[in-house]
Structure formats: structure tokens, C-alpha cells
Design a protein around this motif. Structure first.
Motif, PDB file in Angstrom:
ATOM      1  N   ILE A   1      90.150  65.568 122.038  1.00 30.24           N
ATOM      2  CA  ILE A   1      91.271  65.294 122.938  1.00 30.24           C
ATOM      3  C   ILE A   1      90.781  64.597 124.199  1.00 30.24           C
ATOM      4  O   ILE A   1      91.422  63.655 124.699  1.00 30.24           O
ATOM      5  N   LYS A   2      89.628  65.007 124.702  1.00 28.49           N
ATOM      6  CA  LYS A   2      89.065  64.366 125.899  1.00 28.49           C
ATOM      7  C   LYS A   2      88.740  62.903 125.626  1.00 28.49           C
ATOM      8  O   LYS A   2      88.942  62.032 126.487  1.00 28.49           O
ATOM      9  N   LEU A   3      88.242  62.614 124.437  1.00 27.32           N
ATOM     10  CA  LEU A   3      87.947  61.229 124.070  1.00 27.32           C
ATOM     11  C   LEU A   3      89.219  60.388 124.048  1.00 27.32           C
ATOM     12  O   LEU A   3      89.216  59.214 124.415  1.00 27.32           O
ATOM     13  N   LEU A   4      90.327  61.004 123.636  1.00 27.52           N
ATOM     14  CA  LEU A   4      91.599  60.281 123.557  1.00 27.52           C
ATOM     15  C   LEU A   4      92.208  60.031 124.930  1.00 27.52           C
ATOM     16  O   LEU A   4      92.602  58.902 125.244  1.00 27.52           O
ATOM     17  N   VAL A   5      92.308  61.063 125.748  1.00 32.22           N
ATOM     18  CA  VAL A   5      93.083  60.952 126.993  1.00 32.22           C
ATOM     19  C   VAL A   5      92.224  60.973 128.254  1.00 32.22           C
ATOM     20  O   VAL A   5      92.696  60.586 129.321  1.00 32.22           O
ATOM     21  N   GLY A   6      90.975  61.438 128.160  1.00 33.87           N
ATOM     22  CA  GLY A   6      90.127  61.513 129.337  1.00 33.87           C
ATOM     23  C   GLY A   6      90.367  62.784 130.134  1.00 33.87           C
ATOM     24  O   GLY A   6      91.242  63.605 129.813  1.00 33.87           O
ATOM     25  N   ASP A   7      89.602  62.949 131.208  1.00 34.14           N
ATOM     26  CA  ASP A   7      89.721  64.136 132.052  1.00 34.14           C
ATOM     27  C   ASP A   7      90.956  64.036 132.953  1.00 34.14           C
ATOM     28  O   ASP A   7      91.388  62.933 133.315  1.00 34.14           O
ATOM     29  N   PRO A   8      91.530  65.188 133.346  1.00 34.03           N
ATOM     30  CA  PRO A   8      92.587  65.159 134.371  1.00 34.03           C
ATOM     31  C   PRO A   8      92.032  64.574 135.672  1.00 34.03           C
ATOM     32  O   PRO A   8      90.832  64.666 135.953  1.00 34.03           O
ATOM     33  N   TYR A   9      92.901  63.965 136.458  1.00 38.53           N
ATOM     34  CA  TYR A   9      92.441  63.359 137.700  1.00 38.53           C
ATOM     35  C   TYR A   9      93.427  63.662 138.814  1.00 38.53           C
ATOM     36  O   TYR A   9      94.600  63.962 138.581  1.00 38.53           O
ATOM     37  N   ASN A  10      92.932  63.599 140.069  1.00 39.35           N
ATOM     38  CA  ASN A  10      93.764  63.861 141.236  1.00 39.35           C
ATOM     39  C   ASN A  10      94.520  62.602 141.639  1.00 39.35           C
ATOM     40  O   ASN A  10      93.978  61.499 141.613  1.00 39.35           O
ATOM     41  N   LYS A  11      95.768  62.807 142.017  1.00 33.55           N
ATOM     42  CA  LYS A  11      96.611  61.696 142.427  1.00 33.55           C
ATOM     43  C   LYS A  11      97.472  62.135 143.603  1.00 33.55           C
ATOM     44  O   LYS A  11      97.966  63.260 143.630  1.00 33.55           O
ATOM     45  N   LYS A  12      97.633  61.234 144.578  1.00 32.10           N
ATOM     46  CA  LYS A  12      98.474  61.532 145.732  1.00 32.10           C
ATOM     47  C   LYS A  12      99.956  61.430 145.341  1.00 32.10           C
ATOM     48  O   LYS A  12     100.398  60.416 144.819  1.00 32.10           O
ATOM     49  N   VAL A  13     100.678  62.506 145.554  1.00 32.19           N
ATOM     50  CA  VAL A  13     102.116  62.521 145.264  1.00 32.19           C
ATOM     51  C   VAL A  13     102.857  63.092 146.472  1.00 32.19           C
ATOM     52  O   VAL A  13     102.263  63.738 147.345  1.00 32.19           O
ATOM     53  N   GLU A  14     104.152  62.853 146.526  1.00 34.10           N
ATOM     54  CA  GLU A  14     104.958  63.361 147.629  1.00 34.10           C
ATOM     55  C   GLU A  14     105.120  64.874 147.518  1.00 34.10           C
ATOM     56  O   GLU A  14     105.410  65.400 146.438  1.00 34.10           O
ATOM     57  N   ALA A  15     104.920  65.560 148.654  1.00 37.18           N
ATOM     58  CA  ALA A  15     105.133  67.006 148.693  1.00 37.18           C
ATOM     59  C   ALA A  15     106.632  67.282 148.700  1.00 37.18           C
ATOM     60  O   ALA A  15     107.411  66.544 149.325  1.00 37.18           O
ATOM     61  N   ASN A  61      95.143  71.354 114.233  1.00 40.16           N
ATOM     62  CA  ASN A  61      95.100  72.568 113.407  1.00 40.16           C
ATOM     63  C   ASN A  61      93.696  72.865 112.877  1.00 40.16           C
ATOM     64  O   ASN A  61      93.513  73.868 112.165  1.00 40.16           O
ATOM     65  N   GLY A  62      92.731  72.009 113.200  1.00 40.72           N
ATOM     66  CA  GLY A  62      91.367  72.228 112.734  1.00 40.72           C
ATOM     67  C   GLY A  62      91.194  72.026 111.242  1.00 40.72           C
ATOM     68  O   GLY A  62      90.272  72.582 110.644  1.00 40.72           O
ATOM     69  N   GLU A 118      82.331  61.115 116.672  1.00 39.45           N
ATOM     70  CA  GLU A 118      82.339  60.317 117.886  1.00 39.45           C
ATOM     71  C   GLU A 118      82.418  58.826 117.598  1.00 39.45           C
ATOM     72  O   GLU A 118      83.116  58.084 118.284  1.00 39.45           O
ATOM     73  N   ASP A 119      81.675  58.337 116.585  1.00 35.67           N
ATOM     74  CA  ASP A 119      81.664  56.907 116.290  1.00 35.67           C
ATOM     75  C   ASP A 119      81.611  56.698 114.785  1.00 35.67           C
ATOM     76  O   ASP A 119      81.660  57.653 114.000  1.00 35.67           O
ATOM     77  N   ASP A 120      81.497  55.428 114.377  1.00 29.70           N
ATOM     78  CA  ASP A 120      81.579  55.129 112.943  1.00 29.70           C
ATOM     79  C   ASP A 120      80.308  55.475 112.175  1.00 29.70           C
ATOM     80  O   ASP A 120      80.295  55.364 110.946  1.00 29.70           O
ATOM     81  N   ASP A 121      79.247  55.883 112.866  1.00 29.33           N
ATOM     82  CA  ASP A 121      78.075  56.405 112.165  1.00 29.33           C
ATOM     83  C   ASP A 121      78.368  57.801 111.601  1.00 29.33           C
ATOM     84  O   ASP A 121      77.695  58.258 110.677  1.00 29.33           O
ATOM     85  N   MET A 122      79.354  58.462 112.188  1.00 26.43           N
ATOM     86  CA  MET A 122      79.821  59.782 111.772  1.00 26.43           C
ATOM     87  C   MET A 122      78.668  60.778 111.624  1.00 26.43           C
ATOM     88  O   MET A 122      78.476  61.403 110.591  1.00 26.43           O
ATOM     89  N   VAL A 123      77.913  60.865 112.725  1.00 23.58           N
ATOM     90  CA  VAL A 123      76.795  61.808 112.806  1.00 23.58           C
ATOM     91  C   VAL A 123      77.149  62.963 113.740  1.00 23.58           C
ATOM     92  O   VAL A 123      76.978  64.130 113.392  1.00 23.58           O
ATOM     93  N   LYS A 124      77.677  62.651 114.927  1.00 20.50           N
ATOM     94  CA  LYS A 124      78.023  63.679 115.902  1.00 20.50           C
ATOM     95  C   LYS A 124      79.470  64.119 115.700  1.00 20.50           C
ATOM     96  O   LYS A 124      80.407  63.360 115.968  1.00 20.50           O
ATOM     97  N   GLU A 125      79.654  65.348 115.239  1.00 23.02           N
ATOM     98  CA  GLU A 125      81.002  65.884 115.036  1.00 23.02           C
ATOM     99  C   GLU A 125      81.536  66.426 116.352  1.00 23.02           C
ATOM    100  O   GLU A 125      80.810  67.042 117.132  1.00 23.02           O
ATOM    101  N   LEU A 126      82.820  66.202 116.612  1.00 17.75           N
ATOM    102  CA  LEU A 126      83.455  66.638 117.845  1.00 17.75           C
ATOM    103  C   LEU A 126      84.333  67.858 117.587  1.00 17.75           C
ATOM    104  O   LEU A 126      84.968  67.965 116.530  1.00 17.75           O
ATOM    105  N   ASP A 127      84.366  68.780 118.560  1.00 18.76           N
ATOM    106  CA  ASP A 127      85.333  69.867 118.461  1.00 18.76           C
ATOM    107  C   ASP A 127      86.662  69.386 119.033  1.00 18.76           C
ATOM    108  O   ASP A 127      86.789  68.248 119.499  1.00 18.76           O
ATOM    109  N   LEU A 128      87.677  70.236 118.993  1.00 16.83           N
ATOM    110  CA  LEU A 128      89.018  69.826 119.388  1.00 16.83           C
ATOM    111  C   LEU A 128      89.057  69.372 120.845  1.00 16.83           C
ATOM    112  O   LEU A 128      89.655  68.330 121.158  1.00 16.83           O
ATOM    113  N   ALA A 129      88.412  70.123 121.737  1.00 16.32           N
ATOM    114  CA  ALA A 129      88.434  69.761 123.152  1.00 16.32           C
ATOM    115  C   ALA A 129      87.772  68.408 123.383  1.00 16.32           C
ATOM    116  O   ALA A 129      88.264  67.580 124.164  1.00 16.32           O
ATOM    117  N   GLU A 130      86.661  68.159 122.702  1.00 16.71           N
ATOM    118  CA  GLU A 130      85.970  66.877 122.849  1.00 16.71           C
ATOM    119  C   GLU A 130      86.798  65.734 122.277  1.00 16.71           C
ATOM    120  O   GLU A 130      86.826  64.632 122.835  1.00 16.71           O
TER     121      GLU A 130
END
Length: 300
Positions: A124-138, A103-104, A110-122
Motif C-alpha cells: 500500500i505504501k508503494l501505491l500511495v506513499g506516506d501520509p504528509y502534512n498539509k496546511k488547511v484552514e482551521a 485479503n492476503g 517490489e519489481d519485475d525480478d520478483m525477488v523481494k516480496e512485500l507485505d500488505l503495508a509495504e
């Protein structure tokens, strides 16, 4: 005498009428889920901490400690796990933080120095990482796997997998604290500076690894305002209203020190140079030494 008796009976009849009317009114407005009287306190405000002049500080030390949800005393941080709000209005600490982040309402770093503030997208990316390709059955139009007779195998295709964050995977939180003594009263005080949580993160190979989240500035009034309006779960008493802000200020949790800044030339975590029982004893030694400093400053 007769006039006095008539007056008394008249007063009693009037009071009975008022009381009956009050009961009728209360019954008409009755909440079937709650028969208690009184107003529920909402919209509480966090009380700002008193300011401290750096010239008045005669000693300080920064320590990092961890709170393990597996310990029974700390389990109110973890529950309820079913959703973001329970029937008693309770919410787990991690769900509360994540809701405020989405909700902002609170800043994250980013770290415990609390210098670099992250936006929501950053964040969430830190938590779960980028989407990735995976082979699945068609699948065909009926949702069934497509079988290729030439290759004698099912047809595979690339699929973009988006990972999600599971609040129930969090079993530890880490605090960064500053302990200090002011010369006016030589009383030892503590202020929690930041908080992060440890969680299981899905890896690219489909496994899981322990990671640490972004850091929350616990001394920020925006964070404290979120904490003060959320009551922690109490398995023994639904009426208890102890907010997360109360819990951290009153230090209503069990924890152990994992690192300190003073008396450590390399600024290392205890786990970097000790293990097992030796690490536990070192953590307790640091805890005892911090508490002894206040009494050592008094002169008799």
C-alpha cells in the motif's frame, strides 16, 4: 383395442400430472431475477501448467509488453468502475487484484525480478506513499473557517493527509513474458511471468504523476486461482463466462512490445532509443521476429 386405448390415456394423464407438478414446483422456487435452468459453476480450479525441463528448451526470450485500456478491445479489463462487484458478478481486473492483495490471497513483489516480496503495508505504501502534512484552514465548532482580524487572514493549521488509491486511474498494465521452444515438438510457447499496472499517483504538491505498481507473479497458482474465479466484463453479452485466467492463457487482448532481452546489448526499453513511428515499427519488428523463429527451426 379398448384396453390399449385405456392404457394409452392413462399414461398420458400420468405424464401430464408429472409435468404439471414440475411446473408448480419450479414456480414455487422461482427466482424473479433469473428464469434460466441449470447450475452456475462456482469454485473453479485453475489447471496447473505442464512442467518444462530446462534441458528440453532450445530457445527462449523474455519480452515486456503493455496493454492499453484506451483501446476498445481491451476495455473489458477496465469495467465495471462503480464498485468491486457488479450486478452480473463482474469485476475489473485492478479491483480484483487489489481485493486479493488486501485479503492476503496473493503475493506481491517490489519489481519485475520478483525477488523481494512485500507485505500488505509495504504494498500500500508503494501505491500511495506516506501520509504528509498539509496546511488547511482551521474550523470552529460549527465547521466554519476561523478568521483572524489581526493578520487579516484565515487561521491555518497542519493536517495529516492520507492518500488513497483509485482503481479508475489505472489505464495500462504491463506484462513480463517468457517465450520458449522445446526440442520435443519445436512448438513455440509463452508463459506470462508477471503483471504490474500503471496509475496516477498523487504527489506531495497536490499534482499527479504516472507510476508503476508492485508486480504480481502470474505463474503462481494462488494468483491464477483468483483469476479463474472472476469473469471479465462483456458489454455485448452478459452470459459470456470468460475468466481473467482464460483471457491471459488465450491471449485475448491487444498489446505491443516495449522491451526484450535478446538482441539488445543494453537491455533497454524501446522508448530509450526510439520514439514515435520508429518505436512502433521496432515493436512490430520484434513481434514478427519472435513468431518467425518457430518456422525457421523446421527443416524440410
Amino acid at each position: 383395442m379398448k384396453k390399449v386405448l385405456i392404457f394409452v390415456f392413462a399414461i398420458l394423464g400420468y405424464c401430464t400430472t408429472i409435468n404439471a407438478q414440475s411446473i408448480i414446483d419450479a414456480d414455487n422456487q422461482h427466482n424473479p431475477n433469473d428464469f434460466y435452468q441449470g447450475d452456475i459453476i462456482t469454485g473453479k480450479k485453475a489447471m496447473p501448467f505442464p512442467s518444462t525441463r530446462i534441458a528440453d528448451v532450445v530457445w527462449d526470450n523474455i519480452v515486456w509488453r503493455e496493454i492499453d485500456f484506451n483501446e476498445k478491445f481491451n476495455q473489458f479489463f477496465y469495467f465495471p468502475v462503480n464498485n468491486e462487484t457488479s450486478t452480473q458478478g463482474r469485476i475489473s481486473l485492478v479491483n480484483l487484484i487489489m481485493r486479493a492483495v488486501r485479503n492476503g490471497e496473493i503475493p506481491v513483489y517490489e519489481d519485475d525480478d520478483m525477488v523481494k516480496e512485500l507485505d500488505l503495508a509495504e504494498a500500500i505504501k508503494l501505491l500511495v506513499g506516506d501520509p504528509y502534512n498539509k496546511k488547511v484552514e482551521a474550523l470552529d465548532a460549527d465547521g466554519q473557517p476561523i478568521y483572524d482580524e489581526e493578520t487579516d487572514d484565515y487561521v491555518m493549521k497542519d493536517s495529516l493527509v492520507t492518500r488513497s488509491f483509485d482503481s479508475t486511474s489505472v489505464m495500462k498494465i504491463r506484462l513480463k513474458e517468457k517465450w520458449y521452444i522445446e526440442k520435443q515438438d519445436t512448438r513455440q510457447k509463452v508463459r506470462i511471468i508477471g503483471l504490474a499496472f500503471q496509475y496516477l499517483k498523487e504527489t506531495l504538491t497536490g499534482g499527479q504523476a504516472l507510476e508503476w505498481s508492485f508486480w504480481i507473479p502470474m505463474d503462481d497458482m494462488r494468483v491464477r486461482q483468483v483469476l479463474v474465479n472472476a469473469n471479465a466484463y462483456d458489454e455485448n453479452n452478459n452470459v459470456v463466462e470468460r475468466s481473467y485466467d482464460d483471457i491471459f492463457i488465450q491471449r485475448y487482448f491487444d498489446s505491443y512490445i516495449i522491451r526484450e532481452t535478446n538482441n539488445n546489448d543494453y537491455n533497454r526499453y524501446i522508448s530509450d532509443y526510439l520514439t514515435g513511428e520508429d518505436a512502433i515499427l521496432e515493436s512490430q519488428r520484434i513481434e514478427d521476429r519472435i513468431f518467425d523463429i518457430e518456422s525457421d527451426m523446421w527443416e524440410y
